[in-house]
Scaffold this motif. Structure first.
Motif, PDB file in Angstrom:
ATOM      1  N   ARG A  93       0.239  -1.153  -0.263  1.00  0.00           N
ATOM      2  CA  ARG A  93      -0.030   0.231   0.119  1.00  0.00           C
ATOM      3  C   ARG A  93       0.714   1.843   0.182  1.00  0.00           C
ATOM      4  O   ARG A  93       0.694   2.369  -0.909  1.00  0.00           O
ATOM      5  CB  ARG A  93      -1.153   0.132   1.297  1.00  0.00           C
ATOM      6  CG  ARG A  93      -1.945  -0.814   0.976  1.00  0.00           C
ATOM      7  CD  ARG A  93      -2.759  -1.027   2.187  1.00  0.00           C
ATOM      8  NE  ARG A  93      -3.867  -0.341   2.169  1.00  0.00           N
ATOM      9  CZ  ARG A  93      -5.116   0.156   1.847  1.00  0.00           C
ATOM     10  NH1 ARG A  93      -5.229  -1.253   0.553  1.00  0.00           N
ATOM     11  NH2 ARG A  93      -5.878   1.084   0.972  1.00  0.00           N
ATOM     12  N   ARG A  94       1.970   1.188   0.440  1.00  0.00           N
ATOM     13  CA  ARG A  94       2.599   2.255   0.177  1.00  0.00           C
ATOM     14  C   ARG A  94       3.759   2.213  -0.443  1.00  0.00           C
ATOM     15  O   ARG A  94       5.014   1.164  -0.491  1.00  0.00           O
ATOM     16  CB  ARG A  94       3.526   2.532   2.116  1.00  0.00           C
ATOM     17  CG  ARG A  94       2.609   3.356   3.136  1.00  0.00           C
ATOM     18  CD  ARG A  94       2.947   3.021   4.657  1.00  0.00           C
ATOM     19  NE  ARG A  94       3.471   1.460   4.590  1.00  0.00           N
ATOM     20  CZ  ARG A  94       4.721   1.375   5.111  1.00  0.00           C
ATOM     21  NH1 ARG A  94       5.370   2.686   5.701  1.00  0.00           N
ATOM     22  NH2 ARG A  94       4.719   0.214   6.248  1.00  0.00           N
ATOM     23  N   ILE A  95       4.280   2.433  -1.713  1.00  0.00           N
ATOM     24  CA  ILE A  95       4.247   2.665  -3.212  1.00  0.00           C
ATOM     25  C   ILE A  95       4.519   3.647  -3.536  1.00  0.00           C
ATOM     26  O   ILE A  95       4.136   4.425  -4.356  1.00  0.00           O
ATOM     27  CB  ILE A  95       3.607   2.177  -3.936  1.00  0.00           C
ATOM     28  CG1 ILE A  95       2.815   0.481  -3.291  1.00  0.00           C
ATOM     29  CG2 ILE A  95       4.352   1.586  -5.674  1.00  0.00           C
ATOM     30  CD1 ILE A  95       1.727  -0.546  -4.426  1.00  0.00           C
ATOM     31  N   ALA A  96       6.952   4.219  -3.846  1.00  0.00           N
ATOM     32  CA  ALA A  96       6.992   4.798  -4.732  1.00  0.00           C
ATOM     33  C   ALA A  96       6.609   5.011  -6.002  1.00  0.00           C
ATOM     34  O   ALA A  96       6.798   3.653  -6.176  1.00  0.00           O
ATOM     35  CB  ALA A  96       8.661   5.561  -4.047  1.00  0.00           C
ATOM     36  N   PHE A  97       6.884   6.389  -6.439  1.00  0.00           N
ATOM     37  CA  PHE A  97       6.921   6.288  -8.360  1.00  0.00           C
ATOM     38  C   PHE A  97       8.786   7.039  -8.688  1.00  0.00           C
ATOM     39  O   PHE A  97       9.019   7.755  -7.989  1.00  0.00           O
ATOM     40  CB  PHE A  97       5.734   6.789  -8.678  1.00  0.00           C
ATOM     41  CG  PHE A  97       5.746   6.875  -9.984  1.00  0.00           C
ATOM     42  CD1 PHE A  97       5.391   6.003 -10.533  1.00  0.00           C
ATOM     43  CD2 PHE A  97       6.579   8.160 -10.873  1.00  0.00           C
ATOM     44  CE1 PHE A  97       5.273   5.817 -11.978  1.00  0.00           C
ATOM     45  CE2 PHE A  97       6.358   8.243 -12.228  1.00  0.00           C
ATOM     46  CZ  PHE A  97       5.573   7.276 -12.530  1.00  0.00           C
ATOM     47  N   LEU A  98       9.032   6.391  -8.905  1.00  0.00           N
ATOM     48  CA  LEU A  98      10.577   6.506  -9.557  1.00  0.00           C
ATOM     49  C   LEU A  98      10.759   6.880 -10.645  1.00  0.00           C
ATOM     50  O   LEU A  98      10.993   6.043 -12.104  1.00  0.00           O
ATOM     51  CB  LEU A  98      11.845   6.026  -8.861  1.00  0.00           C
ATOM     52  CG  LEU A  98      12.737   5.805  -9.074  1.00  0.00           C
ATOM     53  CD1 LEU A  98      13.955   6.837  -8.061  1.00  0.00           C
ATOM     54  CD2 LEU A  98      14.524   4.677  -9.411  1.00  0.00           C
ATOM     55  N   THR A  99      10.923   7.751 -11.258  1.00  0.00           N
ATOM     56  CA  THR A  99      11.097   8.391 -12.513  1.00  0.00           C
ATOM     57  C   THR A  99      11.944  10.119 -12.310  1.00  0.00           C
ATOM     58  O   THR A  99      12.930  10.230 -11.475  1.00  0.00           O
ATOM     59  CB  THR A  99      10.325   8.872 -13.220  1.00  0.00           C
ATOM     60  OG1 THR A  99      10.275   9.044 -14.398  1.00  0.00           O
ATOM     61  CG2 THR A  99       9.141  10.306 -13.107  1.00  0.00           C
ATOM     62  N   ASP A 100      12.255  10.245 -13.602  1.00  0.00           N
ATOM     63  CA  ASP A 100      13.659  11.653 -13.486  1.00  0.00           C
ATOM     64  C   ASP A 100      12.831  12.855 -14.226  1.00  0.00           C
ATOM     65  O   ASP A 100      13.494  13.628 -15.360  1.00  0.00           O
ATOM     66  CB  ASP A 100      15.024  11.328 -14.414  1.00  0.00           C
ATOM     67  CG  ASP A 100      14.479  10.335 -16.744  1.00  0.00           C
ATOM     68  OD1 ASP A 100      13.177  10.404 -16.376  1.00  0.00           O
ATOM     69  OD2 ASP A 100      15.613  10.574 -16.919  1.00  0.00           O
ATOM     70  N   LYS A 122       5.598  13.073  -1.809  1.00  0.00           N
ATOM     71  CA  LYS A 122       6.623  12.655  -1.284  1.00  0.00           C
ATOM     72  C   LYS A 122       6.762  11.257  -1.838  1.00  0.00           C
ATOM     73  O   LYS A 122       7.706  10.701  -1.820  1.00  0.00           O
ATOM     74  CB  LYS A 122       6.384  12.289   0.279  1.00  0.00           C
ATOM     75  CG  LYS A 122       6.192  13.765   1.223  1.00  0.00           C
ATOM     76  CD  LYS A 122       6.383  13.038   2.934  1.00  0.00           C
ATOM     77  CE  LYS A 122       6.145  14.577   3.368  1.00  0.00           C
ATOM     78  NZ  LYS A 122       5.915  14.016   4.748  1.00  0.00           N
ATOM     79  N   ASP A 123       5.866  10.131  -2.326  1.00  0.00           N
ATOM     80  CA  ASP A 123       5.972   9.008  -2.966  1.00  0.00           C
ATOM     81  C   ASP A 123       5.942   9.421  -4.295  1.00  0.00           C
ATOM     82  O   ASP A 123       6.721   8.368  -5.124  1.00  0.00           O
ATOM     83  CB  ASP A 123       4.320   9.061  -2.964  1.00  0.00           C
ATOM     84  CG  ASP A 123       3.814   8.874  -1.835  1.00  0.00           C
ATOM     85  OD1 ASP A 123       3.857   8.956  -1.058  1.00  0.00           O
ATOM     86  OD2 ASP A 123       2.249   8.370  -1.585  1.00  0.00           O
TER      87      ASP A 123
END
Lengths: 345, 345
Positions: free
Chosen positions: B186-193, B220-221
């Motif tokens: 449920r606590r999912i981060a999203f990473l990109t540039d 913050k995610d």
DNA sequence: TTGTACGCGTTATCAA
DNA sequence: TTGATAACGCGTACAA
């Protein structure tokens, strides 16, 4: 597309004058005319027709970059550009070619005849041969009567028909393997996917370091990755089994080192606890590993830029002193080599 | 280089006849003459001068491939080809272009005007725009009056000036994130540039999956990798600290996933024990990780081939039904996502 | 200082 | 079935 003829007639001038202004042959044109022509050129956004220009001048402004895919089968034979070393080098070439005002035509083929036909159809001004073995490069260079620069080609009897840009692979590898030996390793495997050209030179560097330390070499120390096996995951089982007999492994590329590390870790190896690893290239793969890969650094982008810059000097008629340009490498020490205090004999 | 004129005079024929034989316009030539000409052509290894041909026909047989480097800054802004997704796609393009009897000219530039000038100088028959954002692609396509195919370009108001080849990034990402949620995360981060084009679409897919599961999103995610920071290793410290608050991370590319995994492991994270990771692309980076990366598979080579094949159909005057060609992806489940039995709220 | 005229190698039109 | 001849757009002797 507006033509010079059209411009000349609209300005009430001759094509000669317009052409002269375009080419800056300005010493014989009145300042006023120059001004007038230049203004008009900008206004109508004139772009030359390069086919006509090339036809008239017998040149092309094209630098051909030829990749021969068969000889250099890293992990994916279908798409040689997927090898980061290859594509980075091409990126470097493109940069230098563009900055010099030339154009780059990329051509991937295994067929020498096809390559020659291609360059002669386009009347390519100069050629960069990449991933091509000795004799093939020689053959192309002999038939093509314009400047040729090779990248990473080892020529047995250097024909003198081309300039090569490469490393001192034997020496570079020698130093890396010596580093392993200095850290107490004596059972060191050598991993590659072929034994010609660059990889052969590296192999001899490895042998040299071994010999110098009085370590005997056996054929078993040569770990050969077969084409296609990486994609399929075949054979790695066998290599990992054999790896139990070694405390270190020198790999001919970061990709292979990274891949091998993953396979080894899957089977319970600790790195560098159970086995130390050294790679070659220092590209992103070495920083994606954990632990981070100790590797021989080379600058692929620079390799491409130097090759292209050298070729363009040749195309412009300059003389190049040497037939062999060697770029420097250095060992980047990270975390995949451990020191063995009491070397096992 | 022997010319048609020369051949004609040696054979006692006219250039017309020779040219006709070369082009197979054979219905008006006697069998005997055809035979004679063809034999001679092979004997002297005739190759056409493409500049002359293009000049006479007003075409070029060149497919221009344009990369705009600024917008798409993966880990190395200097050399966009070092991104394996980019270079593999180009490899695919090259293959299709060559097989169709066309030639590929690669051009990397950030300057739209420069690009337009380049294609008009060479009279390029068709254009593939890669790594180019919406409005830039629109602008080029509007000024260039020949077929244009884009790869991975999201156009806000699709001008209809080009065909796009891409994925359904929103849906593809939605499914991947839903997979995480189904596994109890449920606590999912999203990473990109970046947050434009493809990455924006993926972001909305991520948001959609979150929303559907009643998970609130906070700024913050969003984990943003700044240009250049990967090379330098800056900022990752901060990202890794923030990562403590998450049980999973969706990364917009395998490179980033692999890099992030290495950084996290350096700081004691267990993967997937402490944090699960999903990537996008399924290239070699996903198989170099340990554990092996769960990722969304796309076929870069195919993307390139489809784009090139579509463009060539367009160049040949065929009509293409759709302005948007979407390739399929699928989730490849490997070892970086763990199941959370008692989801933490 | 500017213009005329030809050649580059090919294709295409039209006449023979 | 074949052959003159005129484009294509540009660069450049050479003439004016």
């Amino acid at each position: 597309m507006i033509t010079i003829k059209e411009i000349a007639s609209r300005l009430g001038l001759s094509t000669t004058t317009v052409s002269n202004v375009i080419h800056g042959k300005t010493r014989e044109v009145s300042a006023e005319t120059i001004e007038r022509v230049q203004r008009f050129l900008e206004e109508v956004e004139y772009v030359p027709n390069i086919n006509a220009r090339n036809l008239a001048q017998g040149q092309s402004k094209i630098i051909g970059v030829v990749l021969k895919s068969l000889e250099f089968r890293r992990w994916n034979n279908d798409n040689i550009l997927s090898d980061p070393f290859v594509s980075e080098t091409i990126g470097g070439i493109e940069k230098a070619v563009r900055e010099a005002g030339y154009y780059m035509m990329l051509y991937i083929s295994d067929d020498i005849a096809e390559i020659l036909q291609h360059v002669s159809i386009w009347n390519v001004d100069g050629l960069i041969l990449f991933c091509m073995m000795d004799d093939d490069a020689d053959r192309v260079a002999a038939k093509y009567h314009k400047p040729v620069v090779c990248i990473d080609t080892y020529s047995s009897g250097h024909s003198g028909n081309f300039v090569n840009v490469g490393l001192d692979d034997e020496e570079d590898t020698y130093k890396a393997v010596r580093y392993l030996i200095e850290n107490g390793h004596r059972r060191i495997a050598f991993l590659t996917d072929n034994s010609v050209g660059v990889d052969r030179a590296r192999f001899w560097g490895y042998r040299k370091a071994l010999a110098e330390a009085g370590i005997e070499y056996s054929d078993k120390d040569f770990f050969l990755l077969r084409p296609g096996e990486i994609k399929q995951g075949e054979y790695t089982e066998e290599l990992c089994t054999r790896a139990h007999n070694y405390t270190a492994m020198f790999c001919c590329s970061d990709i292979y080192a990274a891949l091998m590390m993953a396979e080894l870790k899957d089977r319970g190896f600790e790195i560098p606890g159970d086995i130390s690893v050294i790679g070659f290239d220092d590209n992103l793969y070495s920083r994606v590993c954990s632990p981070r890969l100790t590797t021989v650094h080379q600058n692929a982008d620079e390799k491409g830029r130097v090759a292209a810059a050298t070729l363009i000097r040749l195309v412009r008629g300059e003389m190049i002193e040497t037939k062999e340009i060697r770029l420097k490498t250095h060992l980047v020490i990270r975390d995949t080599v451990r020191r063995i205090e009491a070397p096992d004999m």
